[in-house]
Design an enzyme around this catalytic site. Sequence first.
Site, mmCIF file in Angstrom:
data_model
loop_
_atom_site.group_PDB
_atom_site.id
_atom_site.type_symbol
_atom_site.label_atom_id
_atom_site.label_comp_id
_atom_site.label_asym_id
_atom_site.label_seq_id
_atom_site.Cartn_x
_atom_site.Cartn_y
_atom_site.Cartn_z
ATOM 1 N N ARG A 262 0.849 -1.199 0.000
ATOM 2 C CA ARG A 262 0.000 0.000 0.000
ATOM 3 C C ARG A 262 0.885 1.251 0.000
ATOM 4 O O ARG A 262 0.565 2.259 -0.616
ATOM 5 C CB ARG A 262 -0.949 -0.015 1.212
ATOM 6 N N TYR B 265 -15.549 17.607 -15.165
ATOM 7 C CA TYR B 265 -16.084 16.253 -15.032
ATOM 8 C C TYR B 265 -17.207 16.226 -13.988
ATOM 9 O O TYR B 265 -17.034 16.720 -12.869
ATOM 10 C CB TYR B 265 -14.937 15.306 -14.651
ATOM 11 N N ASP C 284 -6.555 19.140 -13.456
ATOM 12 C CA ASP C 284 -6.884 17.805 -13.984
ATOM 13 C C ASP C 284 -6.675 17.878 -15.495
ATOM 14 O O ASP C 284 -7.472 18.484 -16.210
ATOM 15 C CB ASP C 284 -8.339 17.462 -13.626
ATOM 16 N N LYS D 101 -7.720 7.105 -19.089
ATOM 17 C CA LYS D 101 -8.021 7.670 -20.398
ATOM 18 C C LYS D 101 -6.777 7.641 -21.301
ATOM 19 O O LYS D 101 -6.259 6.577 -21.549
ATOM 20 C CB LYS D 101 -8.579 9.082 -20.208
HETATM 21 C C1 LIG Z 1 -11.687 14.801 -16.686
HETATM 22 C C2 LIG Z 1 -11.881 13.592 -15.816
HETATM 23 N N1 LIG Z 1 -11.331 13.566 -14.604
HETATM 24 C C3 LIG Z 1 -11.474 12.510 -13.775
HETATM 25 C C4 LIG Z 1 -12.217 11.404 -14.152
HETATM 26 C C5 LIG Z 1 -12.366 10.242 -13.200
HETATM 27 O O1 LIG Z 1 -11.495 9.224 -13.576
HETATM 28 P P1 LIG Z 1 -11.683 7.681 -13.204
HETATM 29 O O2 LIG Z 1 -12.860 7.183 -13.990
HETATM 30 O O3 LIG Z 1 -10.383 7.070 -13.596
HETATM 31 O O4 LIG Z 1 -11.941 7.613 -11.740
HETATM 32 C C6 LIG Z 1 -12.795 11.379 -15.427
HETATM 33 C C7 LIG Z 1 -13.586 10.212 -15.848
HETATM 34 O O5 LIG Z 1 -14.228 10.206 -16.873
HETATM 35 C C8 LIG Z 1 -12.636 12.507 -16.270
HETATM 36 O O6 LIG Z 1 -13.195 12.544 -17.499
#
Ligand SMILES: Cc1ncc(COP(=O)(O)O)c(C=O)c1O
Length: 397
Positions: free
Chosen positions: A54, A107, A181, A206
């Site tokens: 971990r 998101y 992000d 992604k």
């Molecule tokens: C811009 C963005 N940030 C964060 C996330 C969350 O990622 P995860 O699905 O890997 O938890 C997503 C998921 O679609 C996203 O599009």
Amino acid sequence: MSEYKSFATDAIHSGHHPNESDPSIVPPITMSSTYQLAEVGIDDIFTGPVIYSRLGNPTRDSLEKCIAKLENAKYGFAFASGMSAITACFQSFLQSGDHVVCSEDMYGSTTSYLQKLEVQFNVPVSPVDFKKVEDVTDAITEKTKLVYFEPITNPLIGVVDVPAVVKAVREKNKDALVIVDNTFLSPWNMRPIDYGVDIVLHSATKYINGHSDTICGLVSTNKIDLARKMKNAQLYLGGVPSPFDCFLVSRGIKTLDLRMERHAKNALKVAEWLEIHPCVEKVIYPGLKSHPQFELLKKISRTPSGMVTFTIKGGRSEAERFLKSLKIISHGVSLGGYESLAQHPFTTTHGAVSKEQKDRIGITENMIRVSIGLEAVHDIIEDIDYALKKATNNNKA
Ligand SMILES: Cc1ncc(COP(=O)(O)O)c(C=O)c1O
């Protein structure tokens, strides 16, 4: 824009170096949860040897070193998902009463999480349009602890002037942290750390993994105090990825350079073609001259990614018929994989966002978001053309 001369080499070689004790060319998958200790007692979990998975694991360490190198950062951390990377940041840096300024167009689950944080832990949140730097400045107060945004907004594919936002935050409140992000781009396109942000994170699910076969989050920073808090988040919140997931993401990274270039090429061709299609109302892609931040994107990112949003002539039923008529492109959430995906932001990724907010930022019922993949571009275009004609009953188009 910073120097990317050796990006492909760094992606392939950073984080793992074959040597006498481990001659494997590919980082091995180490499944052990615990390790033999050489000494009695643990000095420093941050710099010490591998103890327990971990806290640290050789397969994960190799991925973390590689992402740090690609982001031009000193420290990298892997989490079990993008959301667990995001929540680890908010949990690590905020206390009750702190103020957050965030993007109003990001998101959906991050937006929902911040709404929960506001109510449950008394952390006031101010959502603003980050394309207007003056709005960001106005929203920052002396209580602002964290400024959080996505450089490419979701699903409206607006472009944020990252260096200008960082400058504005530093001028108004030098203690506020800036967290970005960058999931809709990748470090191949843009390295926000070079623009002075404190932390860059990704849903590595992604583009970074790129194969739609694992869930993972990555966080990078140059600052030791923030890095120690991220290590503590791995230790105490515990949302770490399995060694197998780390292996898959490391493997995906090896071809990031090739993939991002092709995503952008395919997406530009599709966007240019959509722009003159009679069944289409509007196309949003920052590689198009018609995009309001076309020049800005060229300044801050190598290319746009493969994310294209458009509105179909008609309403929700045309959008639904379009998604059901696709044959090659799958109707599905997520993005950034080698395969093209299309979805309806109004009801899926942004289904939990209030109607009022959707109206304010312009998420409409006839809107489709497409993650343009790596298929032959003429096949993608043919598929979209067929579905558009079916959806709008316009066979002459
Ligand atoms: C811009 C963005 N940030 C964060 C996330 C969350 O990622 P995860 O699905 O890997 O938890 C997503 C998921 O679609 C996203 O599009």
